[in-house]
Design an enzyme around this catalytic site. Structure first.
Site, PDB file in Angstrom:
ATOM      1  N   GLY A   1       3.103  10.928  -9.920  1.00 52.95           N
ATOM      2  CA  GLY A   1       1.640  10.937  -9.829  1.00 52.95           C
ATOM      3  C   GLY A   1       0.941  10.161 -10.931  1.00 52.95           C
ATOM      4  O   GLY A   1      -0.258  10.356 -11.159  1.00 52.95           O
ATOM      5  N   SER A   2       1.635   9.233 -11.573  1.00 52.03           N
ATOM      6  CA  SER A   2       0.959   8.517 -12.671  1.00 52.03           C
ATOM      7  C   SER A   2      -0.165   7.614 -12.146  1.00 52.03           C
ATOM      8  O   SER A   2      -1.174   7.424 -12.840  1.00 52.03           O
ATOM      9  CB  SER A   2       1.960   7.729 -13.519  1.00 52.03           C
ATOM     10  OG  SER A   2       2.510   6.670 -12.793  1.00 52.03           O
TER      11      SER A   2
ATOM     12  N   HIS B   1       2.213  -1.063  -3.978  1.00 52.29           N
ATOM     13  CA  HIS B   1       3.651  -1.311  -3.838  1.00 52.29           C
ATOM     14  C   HIS B   1       4.139  -2.056  -5.081  1.00 52.29           C
ATOM     15  O   HIS B   1       3.483  -3.007  -5.524  1.00 52.29           O
ATOM     16  CB  HIS B   1       3.924  -2.122  -2.572  1.00 52.29           C
ATOM     17  CG  HIS B   1       5.391  -2.293  -2.320  1.00 52.29           C
ATOM     18  ND1 HIS B   1       6.158  -1.296  -1.748  1.00 52.29           N
ATOM     19  CD2 HIS B   1       6.233  -3.306  -2.606  1.00 52.29           C
ATOM     20  CE1 HIS B   1       7.412  -1.709  -1.690  1.00 52.29           C
ATOM     21  NE2 HIS B   1       7.490  -2.926  -2.204  1.00 52.29           N
TER      22      HIS B   1
ATOM     23  N   LEU C   1       5.788   8.824  -0.256  1.00 58.17           N
ATOM     24  CA  LEU C   1       7.052   8.352   0.321  1.00 58.17           C
ATOM     25  C   LEU C   1       7.211   8.607   1.817  1.00 58.17           C
ATOM     26  O   LEU C   1       8.254   8.321   2.387  1.00 58.17           O
ATOM     27  CB  LEU C   1       8.222   8.976  -0.439  1.00 58.17           C
ATOM     28  CG  LEU C   1       8.358   8.524  -1.897  1.00 58.17           C
ATOM     29  CD1 LEU C   1       9.496   9.252  -2.579  1.00 58.17           C
ATOM     30  CD2 LEU C   1       8.563   7.017  -1.984  1.00 58.17           C
TER      31      LEU C   1
ATOM     32  N   ASN D   1      -2.683   1.102  -0.236  1.00 59.67           N
ATOM     33  CA  ASN D   1      -1.344   1.446  -0.725  1.00 59.67           C
ATOM     34  C   ASN D   1      -1.014   0.565  -1.923  1.00 59.67           C
ATOM     35  O   ASN D   1      -1.420  -0.595  -1.962  1.00 59.67           O
ATOM     36  CB  ASN D   1      -0.298   1.216   0.376  1.00 59.67           C
ATOM     37  CG  ASN D   1       1.112   1.582  -0.084  1.00 59.67           C
ATOM     38  OD1 ASN D   1       1.323   2.627  -0.690  1.00 59.67           O
ATOM     39  ND2 ASN D   1       2.081   0.711   0.186  1.00 59.67           N
TER      40      ASN D   1
ATOM     41  N   ASP E   1       4.373  -1.551   4.428  1.00 52.81           N
ATOM     42  CA  ASP E   1       4.101  -2.612   3.438  1.00 52.81           C
ATOM     43  C   ASP E   1       3.650  -3.928   4.069  1.00 52.81           C
ATOM     44  O   ASP E   1       3.936  -5.010   3.550  1.00 52.81           O
ATOM     45  CB  ASP E   1       5.365  -2.883   2.585  1.00 52.81           C
ATOM     46  CG  ASP E   1       5.812  -1.644   1.839  1.00 52.81           C
ATOM     47  OD1 ASP E   1       4.959  -0.812   1.498  1.00 52.81           O
ATOM     48  OD2 ASP E   1       7.031  -1.518   1.598  1.00 52.81           O
TER      49      ASP E   1
HETATM   50  C1  GRF Z   1       4.852   3.358  -7.997  1.00 48.79           C
HETATM   51  O1  GRF Z   1       5.714   2.381  -8.508  1.00 48.79           O
HETATM   52  C2  GRF Z   1       4.242   2.895  -6.694  1.00 48.79           C
HETATM   53  O2  GRF Z   1       4.042   1.521  -6.624  1.00 48.79           O
HETATM   54  C3  GRF Z   1       5.281   3.281  -5.695  1.00 48.79           C
HETATM   55  O3  GRF Z   1       5.796   4.507  -6.165  1.00 48.79           O
HETATM   56  C4  GRF Z   1       5.611   4.605  -7.576  1.00 48.79           C
HETATM   57  C5  GRF Z   1       4.844   5.860  -7.813  1.00 48.79           C
HETATM   58  O4  GRF Z   1       4.688   6.171  -9.166  1.00 48.79           O
HETATM   59  N1  GRF Z   1       4.759   3.273  -4.359  1.00 48.79           N
HETATM   60  P1  GRF Z   1       3.760   7.371  -9.611  1.00 48.79           P
HETATM   61  O5  GRF Z   1       4.172   8.582  -8.802  1.00 48.79           O
HETATM   62  O6  GRF Z   1       2.338   6.988  -9.350  1.00 48.79           O
HETATM   63  O7  GRF Z   1       4.047   7.568 -11.061  1.00 48.79           O
END
Ligand code: GRF
Length: 210
Positions: free
Chosen positions: A15-16, A112, A93, A110, A153
């Site tokens: 969730g960063s 990616h 995911l 989204n 994507d």
């Molecule tokens: C990120 O690299 C995003 O691009 C991908 O999954 C990762 C999620 O990271 N889809 P976080 O959960 O936001 O830390």
């Protein structure tokens, strides 16, 4: 005055990116508010963060709703209940059901962790993306924000940020550097969306001021 947008974030893992959007809102940079955090994973750190920050949460997965039709209806009702203006997939995911994609066309972003269309599509998620980039001996990688359509994507690209890959990089260091640029790129595009600064010309989205 542009209306304040109601944002729903979907996140599965750390969730960063969700936290980065939240911080941008707190800093007054985004004309929006996070009205709901949806996750398939009850152990996601995004859920913990949302609860600590009084953001409504909803967990939707097969253990909770096994039936796919009910799953779709439930999700739509959840989104409607908070008058969703924008959906942000921030490390989510699971595939978004088709009814949600058509209902919220050009309203789902989204992020990616590669320079799409390279290293995108089914099977390219998390570290798998960075491992493939590393193996391929690419000189650059980066992050992409795009609108979501029916194919993984694939939707129209709104913005990309590039980084150089150095000789001493490995998949882990690449992942760290890419995540760092994601935390600036995603809030930036969310900010543009919330100010109505993403417009369409000949059916293609343009970010005003890019
Ligand atoms: C990120 O690299 C995003 O691009 C991908 O999954 C990762 C999620 O990271 N889809 P976080 O959960 O936001 O830390």
């Amino acid at each position: 005055m542009v209306k304040i947008k109601n944002i729903v974030v979907f996140a599965s893992g750390n969730g960063s990116n969700f936290i980065a959007i939240h911080k941008s809102i707190e800093d007054g940079k985004i004309n929006g508010r996070i009205v709901l955090l949806i996750s398939n994973n009850p152990h996601s750190k995004a859920i913990d963060f949302a609860r600590l920050n009084n953001i409504k949460t909803s967990i939707i997965n097969k253990d909770i709703i096994s039936d796919l039709v009910r799953h779709k209806d439930f999700l739509l009702k959840e989104l409607e209940s908070v008058n969703t203006d924008l959906i942000v997939l921030a490390g989510y995911l699971k595939m978004i059901p088709i009814n949600i994609i058509s209902e919220y066309k050009n309203k789902i972003l989204n992020i990616h962790p590669s320079l799409l269309p390279k290293f995108g599509g089914k099977g390219f998620y998390g570290m798998k993306v960075h491992e493939a980039v590393f193996k391929s001996k690419e000189v650059f990688t980066g992050a992409t924000v795009h609108f979501v359509d029916e194919i993984y994507d694939n939707g129209p690209i709104l913005s990309q940020k590039k980084i150089k890959i150095f000789h001493d990089d490995n998949p882990e260091t690449i992942a760290k550097k890419v995540l760092d640029i994601e935390h600036r790129l995603l809030p930036y595009i969310v900010q543009k969306f919330c100010l109505d600064k993403i417009v369409f010309k000949n059916k293609k989205p343009i970010v005003i001021g890019e």
